[in-house]
Write a protein that holds these residues in place. Structure first.
Motif, PDB file in Angstrom:
ATOM      1  N   HIS A   1       0.815  -1.219   0.000  1.00 35.35           N
ATOM      2  CA  HIS A   1       0.000   0.000   0.000  1.00 35.35           C
ATOM      3  C   HIS A   1       0.848   1.268   0.000  1.00 35.35           C
ATOM      4  O   HIS A   1       0.302   2.369  -0.023  1.00 35.35           O
ATOM      5  N   LYS A   2       2.145   1.119   0.023  1.00 39.14           N
ATOM      6  CA  LYS A   2       3.011   2.296  -0.005  1.00 39.14           C
ATOM      7  C   LYS A   2       3.079   2.852  -1.426  1.00 39.14           C
ATOM      8  O   LYS A   2       3.297   2.107  -2.388  1.00 39.14           O
TER       9      LYS A   2
ATOM     10  N   GLN B   1       8.764  -0.241  -2.315  1.00 35.88           N
ATOM     11  CA  GLN B   1       7.599  -0.710  -1.569  1.00 35.88           C
ATOM     12  C   GLN B   1       7.989  -1.860  -0.620  1.00 35.88           C
ATOM     13  O   GLN B   1       7.309  -2.875  -0.546  1.00 35.88           O
ATOM     14  N   TRP B   2       9.039  -1.661   0.089  1.00 36.83           N
ATOM     15  CA  TRP B   2       9.506  -2.644   1.077  1.00 36.83           C
ATOM     16  C   TRP B   2      10.424  -1.929   2.071  1.00 36.83           C
ATOM     17  O   TRP B   2      10.852  -0.803   1.840  1.00 36.83           O
ATOM     18  N   LYS B   3      10.705  -2.587   3.152  1.00 34.13           N
ATOM     19  CA  LYS B   3      11.643  -2.072   4.141  1.00 34.13           C
ATOM     20  C   LYS B   3      12.349  -3.246   4.824  1.00 34.13           C
ATOM     21  O   LYS B   3      11.847  -4.375   4.840  1.00 34.13           O
ATOM     22  N   VAL B   4      13.512  -2.950   5.376  1.00 33.40           N
ATOM     23  CA  VAL B   4      14.322  -3.973   6.037  1.00 33.40           C
ATOM     24  C   VAL B   4      14.045  -3.930   7.542  1.00 33.40           C
ATOM     25  O   VAL B   4      14.036  -2.848   8.143  1.00 33.40           O
TER      26      VAL B   4
END
Length: 367
Positions: free
Chosen positions: A10-11, A16-19
């Motif tokens: 939804h970003k 569109q991801w994070k660590v």
């Protein structure tokens, strides 16, 4: 514990991801007061490169593990055809035994031995019909694994069962491999004695003097349990069973001497009336131990308690281990000691419970 890439569908912006760093260690959540402590932490973008390197390392490790498992499976299928294993286990491997029924083990001993036999068969890599020519190779595997003589015999018996089973299916001759003897047996014993980790050794004995020294800094209930063990030579399970009045009784003779009768729960091959063993109360310490039993104020110590107060390698069998030498130092006959310990033969008492480093002669200090 490790790094994890969390997808954010939804970003709107890229990426569109994070660590995130995930950990279930208590040390990482020690300062948290929440009922459900946080297990995930976002990693700053300037540290993403290090996290990506760490993820690549993890992926490489997983790939290597998977390759190793695939190679092992190929070797396993070539030596141990899966279509015959199920039939073999149905006939030769027990699904339950006394220990699994009591909840002491998850798998039966025969299943553990069968897995060890499988590892040996795969490592040797010789067709069962040719084992009789390659018995030295089988012995070398056992020596390298530092197996005990008893365990090696069990593994070899299970492997011979498999060899006969698969050779019969393939219409091939088979001769069983005998247990190591002579020089091979000596090498196996020496290798097992050198083994440090993963092996159970006989407990070291406890003397009354050693027990008295630990009394000041030991829990009273634990001390009472060990006191009973030292002066009656009972098995740990028998001492625990003394809380049940149906498993022991005290008999007073016509001359006012007392005998403690204890039911041996370990023995199952004899009728119930023959499982009771008598222990006469000869010494004042034994009379005091009987009063402890009647009060019920005793509890088996944990292993960490034993390691804290006594020498390393001392278990709950320590009192029983020193019972025979204690009674010999009190000028009691070896035949009576064997009866009091509940053994079916003098050989068992001599082999397992008599210290080879102690002797008892008049004029020499007692134990």
């Amino acid at each position: 514990m490790g790094y994890h890439i969390k997808f954010l569908p939804h970003k709107k912006s890229i990426p569109q991801w994070k660590v995130q760093f995930i950990s279930f260690k208590k040390s990482d959540t020690q300062g948290s007061k929440a009922k459900k402590p946080k297990r995930e932490w976002d990693i700053a973008k300037d540290r993403w490169l290090n996290a990506q390197i760490q993820l690549k390392r993890q992926e490489e490790q997983l790939r290597k593990v998977e390759e190793t498992q695939n190679q092992f499976q190929l070797r396993h299928d070539s030596v141990l055809p899966s279509e015959f294993i199920a039939k073999f286990e149905k006939v030769f491997v027990r699904k339950s035994d006394s220990q699994t029924e009591q909840g002491l083990r998850r798998t039966t001993r025969s299943h553990v031995v069968w897995r060890a036999a499988q590892r040996m068969i795969i490592a040797v890599g010789v067709e069962p019909s040719h084992w009789v020519y390659s018995y030295r190779q089988i012995y070398e595997y056992m020596i390298v694994q530092k197996m005990s003589v008893r365990y090696a015999h069990s593994v070899l018996c299970m492997a011979n069962f498999w060899g006969y089973f698969i050779s019969h299916k393939m219409a091939r001759p088979f001769l069983p491999v005998k247990s190591p003897r002579g020089y091979d047996r000596l090498r196996l014993i020496e290798a097992n004695c050198e083994k440090i980790s993963g092996v159970a050794r006989a407990s070291k004995p406890i003397s009354p003097k050693e027990l008295e020294k630990a009394k000041c800094c030991m829990n009273q209930r634990n001390f009472n349990w060990l006191f009973i063990s030292v002066w009656f030579g009972l098995r740990p399970k028998e001492i625990d069973g003394l809380r049940n009045p149906e498993l022991w009784r005290a008999e007073t003779l016509a001359n006012w001497r007392k005998i403690l009768w204890v039911f041996q729960t370990k023995i199952i091959a004899l009728p119930r009336e023959d499982r009771w063993k008598p222990i006469p109360l000869i010494f004042s310490e034994q009379k005091f131990a009987l009063r402890i039993i009647e009060s019920g104020n005793f509890k088996r110590p944990l292993m960490k308690t034993m390691n804290k107060h006594f020498e390393k390698g001392t278990t709950s069998y320590a009192g029983r281990k020193g019972f025979s030498d204690l009674m010999l130092s009190k000028e009691q006959s070896f035949e009576n000691i064997s009866v009091w310990m509940g053994h079916s033969s003098l050989q068992r008492t001599w082999k397992s419970y008599k210290s080879r480093r102690r002797f008892h002669l008049a004029g020499y200090p007692a134990w």
